[in-house]
Design a protein around this motif. Structure first.
Motif, PDB file in Angstrom:
ATOM      1  N   TRP A 124       0.838  -1.208   0.000  1.00 32.63           N
ATOM      2  CA  TRP A 124       0.000   0.000   0.000  1.00 32.63           C
ATOM      3  C   TRP A 124       0.871   1.255   0.000  1.00 32.63           C
ATOM      4  N   ARG A 145      -2.813   1.484  -3.271  1.00 37.29           N
ATOM      5  CA  ARG A 145      -4.050   0.722  -3.497  1.00 37.29           C
ATOM      6  C   ARG A 145      -4.714   0.406  -2.160  1.00 37.29           C
ATOM      7  N   TYR A 146      -5.984   0.803  -2.041  1.00 37.08           N
ATOM      8  CA  TYR A 146      -6.684   0.634  -0.763  1.00 37.08           C
ATOM      9  C   TYR A 146      -7.010  -0.836  -0.471  1.00 37.08           C
ATOM     10  N   ARG A 160      -4.933  -3.127  -0.634  1.00 36.19           N
ATOM     11  CA  ARG A 160      -3.786  -3.577   0.149  1.00 36.19           C
ATOM     12  C   ARG A 160      -3.911  -3.116   1.604  1.00 36.19           C
ATOM     13  N   LEU A 161      -4.415  -1.936   1.818  1.00 33.74           N
ATOM     14  CA  LEU A 161      -4.588  -1.436   3.181  1.00 33.74           C
ATOM     15  C   LEU A 161      -5.655  -2.236   3.909  1.00 33.74           C
TER      16      LEU A 161
END
Length: 767
Positions: A419, A424-425, A427-428
């Motif tokens: 992230w 990229r959200y 990944r969060l």
């Protein structure tokens, strides 16, 4: 002589009948073969079935061939002998037997069995009856109770599970050597395996069509003579390799899921090989420690299994049995397997979680290190440094909870790093979910949640310079990441009426295991030195120095750039454990300072940053050296640091403690003399007795038995038949403290077992 087999005195093909051909391979069965063959000949003749018995001697070095010669000579054509010149494997012998039955007889039914005498002909009549009533094309036997030692029973469960996962077999006992098959299922069937995978391959291939297959229980008897060959590590490894080969054949032929073909053409073949190697290492280490009897040396290992089992089987079953001391995720994951006695008593019900976590950890260390160093060599070095560590390999073979925590940590750090690089959200979200799972696995996961939340806030501030962005991203991550913490605190409040029960409850207080005389308490220097020695024992000094060099290079190159800070969170566990030792929250002992090992496994969590930064050091070599041969050499040199680990400290610790195990005599006595009735026993520090005594968990009344525990302590004769009390001075359990001065104890109960540590009472029977 054809295909290395000699057919002697075989009768000419008979007209088509509804008879039975018994096919049995034989290898080193000189003492069992004659009795087994005679059993089938006598039984089939008594049942009135036309029959033949085909025996395949698979190159036996003993007198099995001579015994078979004699059986053929005096059978009047009812025994057909086949001889392999050399040993070719169980599967090859079965294939030869099937081919001989199809070519040399016209009988419709084939029974595949073994020649070791563990299966009897008496069960055949039941299989034929089931076949007739159910109009089945095949009747597959399963052992009602397997008459084998525990390691072989566990291996059998593993084998059946592997067959289900890889080949889609539905049999509950895939390698049970008692299968009645219609010859039409076997005609034209192309079996390829030459080892133990012949059974799952056969079931997988006949299961593809519209054949009606039913299962029926059969009896399994102990071996009268000889030793089985299937328990040797060489045979086990060969069997699993043959299973993989059969799977590949089915995929190639289009008989398995088409999507799985992608496994053979992965985008990163090195990652695929790393994953496969981790699976094989994991299975091999478990089998090794199972044979050594070391899977359950840690008392905590049996305690974790007991907690999971009590959720399903206790005087008051239910989720409340999870208690409030250890976070619940490992116990919840064990529920699907802990119900099976063999998997429970062997420890595999909990070890499987550790083994799967080991594979996940190795895989994600490779991914993260490859990304950090932009080199597969870095990933290989990191994965191998962790995977080959003997302390890691031992702990992943046990039901302990360290490996599930390691898996959650590596997944969370990897996705947070991705992230920070890509923004990229998804990944969060993945990082927050993995962190939440870590908080429900061990309390170190709470440290991880705090560290990662600070990193999310830091990255957000450096990237956007906006308080609003910091707040949004921190909340976005933290709400999910800390939901496990909130849930556990809420659980403690709901179940025990104390939100901090996990910290200071009756069975969670640090004073239960930390002595006030512990020299680490109040001394940061002493605590740091103790932890440093533990690191040296767990990881080895060369690996630590190489990792430190890699960390320094990484910090010099990347400083505190937002896209580079996520791996630093792995270092947060070092000050946390030093603080835990110094504050008296956790004890630790090493031979150099305290004269023995205790809780040295707490330092193994630092294997994660050690592997990661050691891998980065490999990638930090000059570019001109990073060609493939040089990378391989550097990775090999990095892996060599694992060889410097001075033994298996995580195994030495429980071995030292169990060498003076005072609970064993009482556990052995109960296993022999317990017959029925409820047993009153406090749980903490008595887990070994509860687990090894053989007393059903549903019959043990302990402090977690809601509304049963206190009444049983007040008036035991009205509630329990047995009482176990730990009487060791200074270490008495609550049962002994409550009942030792109660005259009802001697009035209503008889003392049947006593030593310096414990007593066992049984209620007096009414006249």
């Amino acid at each position: 002589m054809t295909d290395a087999a000699a057919l002697r005195d075989a009768p000419a093909p008979r007209p088509a009948t509804d008879g039975v051909v018994v096919v049995m391979p034989a290898y080193r069965e000189a003492k069992n073969l004659a009795a087994t063959v005679e059993d089938f000949l006598t039984t089939l003749a008594a049942l009135g079935h036309d029959h033949r018995v085909i025996v395949v001697d698979d190159g036996s070095p003993d007198t099995t061939g001579a015994v078979l010669d004699d059986l053929v000579a005096r059978s009047g054509g009812r025994v057909i002998g086949v001889w392999h010149e050399r040993n070719r494997g169980y599967g090859a012998a079965v294939r030869t037997g099937i081919r001989t039955a199809l070519e040399r007889t016209s009988m419709r039914w084939l029974l595949l069995t073994d020649s070791d005498g563990q299966f009897r002909a008496a069960d055949l009549d039941a299989l034929l009856t089931v076949r007739r009533h159910d109009r089945a094309d095949a009747v597959i036997g399963y052992r009602r109770e397997r008459a084998d030692p525990l390691p072989r029973r566990v291996n059998g469960h593993l084998w059946t599970l592997a067959g289900r996962l890889l080949l889609g077999t539905r049999s509950r006992d895939v390698d049970c050597a008692y299968k009645l098959l219609d010859r039409r299922l076997l005609e034209g069937l192309d079996l390829v395996d030459e080892a133990a995978a012949i059974d799952p391959e056969l079931l997988a291939r006949i299961g593809r069509g519209h054949a009606r297959v039913v299962e029926h229980p059969v009896e399994h008897h102990p071996r009268a003579h000889g030793e089985p060959t299937g328990a040797s590590p060489r045979v086990i490894v060969r069997s699993f390799l043959s299973l993989a080969r059969v799977y590949a054949e089915l995929v190639r032929d289009g008989h398995k899921w088409r999507r799985t073909r992608a496994l053979f053409t992965p985008s990163d073949p090195v990652l695929a090989l790393v994953t496969l190697a981790a699976v094989l290492l994991s299975a091999g280490a478990f089998v090794h420690h199972l044979n050594l009897g070391t899977v359950l040396l840690y008392n905590d290992a049996t305690a974790h299994l007991l907690i999971a089992r009590r959720v399903l089987d206790s005087p008051t079953p239910g989720l409340a049995q999870l208690g409030g001391v250890w976070p619940p995720l490992p116990h919840l994951l064990a529920l699907p397997l802990v119900w099976y006695d063999d998997l429970y008593h062997s420890g595999f019900a909990g070890s499987l979680i550790s083994m799967a976590s080991y594979t996940v950890t190795v895989r994600y260390l490779y991914l993260t290190a490859s990304t950090l160093g932009r080199s597969r060599a870095a990933g290989l070095a990191a994965a191998a440094t962790f995977a080959l560590n003997p302390n890691v390999l031992y702990l992943q073979s046990t039901p302990m909870t360290e490996l599930p925590l390691f898996a959650c940590i590596t997944v969370a750090v990897h996705h947070l790093h991705e992230w920070s690089r890509t923004g990229r959200y998804s990944r969060l979200v993945a990082a927050s979910l993995a962190t939440m799972l870590a908080t429900l696995t061990r309390y170190e996961g709470w440290v991880l949640a705090a560290a990662l939340t600070l990193v999310v806030a830091y990255i957000s501030w450096r990237r956007w310079k906006s308080p609003a962005h910091v707040e949004a991203h921190t909340l976005f991550f933290g709400v999910v990441a800390f939901s496990g913490v909130v849930a556990w605190i809420g659980w403690s409040q709901a179940i025990f009426g104390d939100a901090l029960y996990w910290l200071s409850g009756e069975y969670a207080k640090a004073s239960l295991w930390v002595s006030s005389a512990d020299e680490n308490i109040g001394s940061p220097t002493r605590s740091g030195t103790t932890y440093a020695w533990a690191l040296a024992h767990d990881l080895g000094l060369p690996a630590l120095l190489a990792a430190l060099a890699g960390l320094l290079v990484y910090a010099w190159r990347h400083r505190l750039r937002p896209a580079a800070v996520a791996p630093y969170t792995l270092l947060s566990f070092l000050p946390f454990f030093v603080y835990a030792l110094c504050s008296g929250r956790r004890p630790m002992k090493v031979p150099e300072l305290q004269g023995e090992f205790y809780n040295v496994r707490f330092a193994l969590i630092m294997a994660l940053p050690t592997a990661l930064f050691l891998g980065y050091l490999v990638s930090a070599a000059p570019r001109r050296l990073l060609r493939l041969p040089a990378r391989a050499a550097l990775a090999t040199a990095a892996v060599a640091t694992v060889l410097a680990v001075p033994g298996t400290a995580t195994l030495a610790e429980p071995r030292n403690w169990t060498s003076g195990d005072t609970a064993r005599p009482a556990a052995a006595w109960l296993r022999e003399h317990y017959d029925h009735g409820d047993l009153l026993m406090e749980g903490p520090h008595n887990e070994t007795i509860a687990f090894r005594s053989g007393v059903p968990t549903g019959r043990i009344v302990y402090e977690g038995s809601y509304r049963l525990w206190e009444p049983a302590l007040r008036t035991p004769a009205a509630h329990v038949r047995w009482i176990y009390a730990r009487t060791l001075p200074g270490w008495e359990d609550r049962v002994w403290r409550r009942l030792r001065d109660d005259p009802a104890l001697t009035r209503d109960y008889t003392l049947l077992f006593q030593d310096d540590v414990q007593r066992i009472y049984r209620r007096k029977e009414a006249p």
